[in-house]
Design a protein around this motif. Structure first.
Motif, short mmCIF file in Angstrom:
data_model
loop_
_atom_site.label_atom_id
_atom_site.label_comp_id
_atom_site.label_asym_id
_atom_site.label_seq_id
_atom_site.Cartn_x
_atom_site.Cartn_y
_atom_site.Cartn_z
N ALA A 1 19.24 103.05 84.30
CA ALA A 1 20.70 102.52 84.31
C ALA A 1 19.65 100.75 84.37
N PHE A 2 20.35 99.70 83.52
CA PHE A 2 20.21 98.39 84.54
C PHE A 2 21.72 97.75 84.80
N LEU A 3 21.64 97.41 86.18
CA LEU A 3 22.32 96.49 87.67
C LEU A 3 21.98 94.82 86.78
N ALA A 4 23.29 94.57 86.16
CA ALA A 4 23.15 92.79 86.37
C ALA A 4 24.92 91.97 87.06
N LYS A 5 24.40 91.22 87.83
CA LYS A 5 24.95 90.84 88.16
C LYS A 5 25.59 89.36 87.21
N GLN A 6 27.83 89.36 86.97
CA GLN A 6 28.59 88.36 86.11
C GLN A 6 28.55 87.76 87.08
N HIS A 7 28.82 88.14 87.97
CA HIS A 7 29.71 86.79 88.76
C HIS A 7 29.47 87.59 90.59
N PRO A 8 29.94 86.04 91.39
CA PRO A 8 29.92 86.54 93.02
C PRO A 8 29.78 88.38 93.27
N ALA A 9 30.87 89.15 92.60
CA ALA A 9 31.38 89.96 93.29
C ALA A 9 31.17 90.60 91.76
N ARG A 10 31.15 90.93 90.43
CA ARG A 10 31.33 91.73 89.17
C ARG A 10 30.07 91.89 88.62
N PHE A 11 29.11 93.22 88.16
CA PHE A 11 28.30 93.28 87.52
C PHE A 11 28.51 94.26 86.66
N THR A 12 27.95 94.66 85.12
CA THR A 12 27.13 95.14 84.53
C THR A 12 26.73 96.45 84.85
N LEU A 13 26.90 97.21 84.72
CA LEU A 13 25.73 98.83 84.28
C LEU A 13 25.54 99.22 82.75
N GLU A 14 24.32 98.76 82.82
CA GLU A 14 23.79 99.58 80.76
C GLU A 14 22.83 100.47 80.72
N GLY A 15 22.93 101.82 80.49
CA GLY A 15 21.69 102.29 79.86
C GLY A 15 22.35 103.12 79.30
N PRO A 16 21.54 104.50 78.85
CA PRO A 16 22.25 105.76 78.05
C PRO A 16 23.01 106.36 78.46
N GLY A 17 24.05 106.32 77.61
CA GLY A 17 25.16 106.89 78.36
C GLY A 17 26.03 106.35 78.86
N VAL A 18 25.66 104.48 79.32
CA VAL A 18 26.50 104.41 80.09
C VAL A 18 26.50 103.12 80.09
N LEU A 19 28.05 102.20 79.68
CA LEU A 19 27.85 100.84 80.03
C LEU A 19 29.67 100.13 80.03
N ALA A 20 29.55 99.93 81.95
CA ALA A 20 30.16 99.34 82.14
C ALA A 20 30.47 98.08 82.67
N ALA A 21 31.26 97.24 83.44
CA ALA A 21 30.97 96.04 83.00
C ALA A 21 32.59 95.25 84.40
N GLY A 22 32.57 94.52 84.93
CA GLY A 22 33.70 93.95 85.71
C GLY A 22 33.96 94.72 87.20
N GLU A 23 33.15 95.60 87.81
CA GLU A 23 33.46 96.11 88.90
C GLU A 23 32.23 96.00 90.18
N SER A 24 32.29 96.05 91.44
CA SER A 24 31.45 95.77 92.03
C SER A 24 30.45 97.10 91.87
N TRP A 25 29.24 96.72 92.37
CA TRP A 25 28.16 97.40 91.95
C TRP A 25 28.02 98.57 92.52
N LEU A 26 28.97 98.30 93.74
CA LEU A 26 28.76 99.78 93.82
C LEU A 26 29.76 100.75 93.91
#
Length: 91
Positions: free
Chosen positions: A60-85
């Motif tokens: 997957a790829f992890l991308a920063k949206q805002h100071p404490a919010r990230f997006t995780l994209e990959g096969p079978g996973v798409l999530a956003a708006g949470e901490s990277w952890l």
């Protein structure tokens, strides 16, 4: 970029023990989560690639949206708006 072999005797930190994301492009950290070894490497100042085990397989790829919010994209996973952890815990 260095990767740690899954069969290595080195004790990897658990995901919950990671305090920060790696920042130096080309560097990588390895960690374990639910019995699986992953590696994490920055590809830009606000984007990281997540791989599996001692391979070069991208999960997957992890991308920063805002100071404490990230997006995780990959096969079978798409999530956003949470901490990277929390996002990495979904893998």
């Amino acid at each position: 970029m260095s990767h740690i072999d899954e069969d290595a005797t080195v004790e990897l930190p658990e995901l919950t023990a990671l305090a920060t994301l790696p920042k130096s492009i080309g560097s990588a950290i390895s960690y374990a989560h639910r019995g699986t070894v992953y590696w994490l490497s920055p590809v830009a100042s606000d984007r990281w690639v997540v791989g599996k085990g001692g391979s070069k397989e991208t999960v997957a790829f992890l991308a920063k949206q805002h100071p404490a919010r990230f997006t995780l994209e990959g096969p079978g996973v798409l999530a956003a708006g949470e901490s990277w952890l929390l996002l990495l815990a979904r893998l």
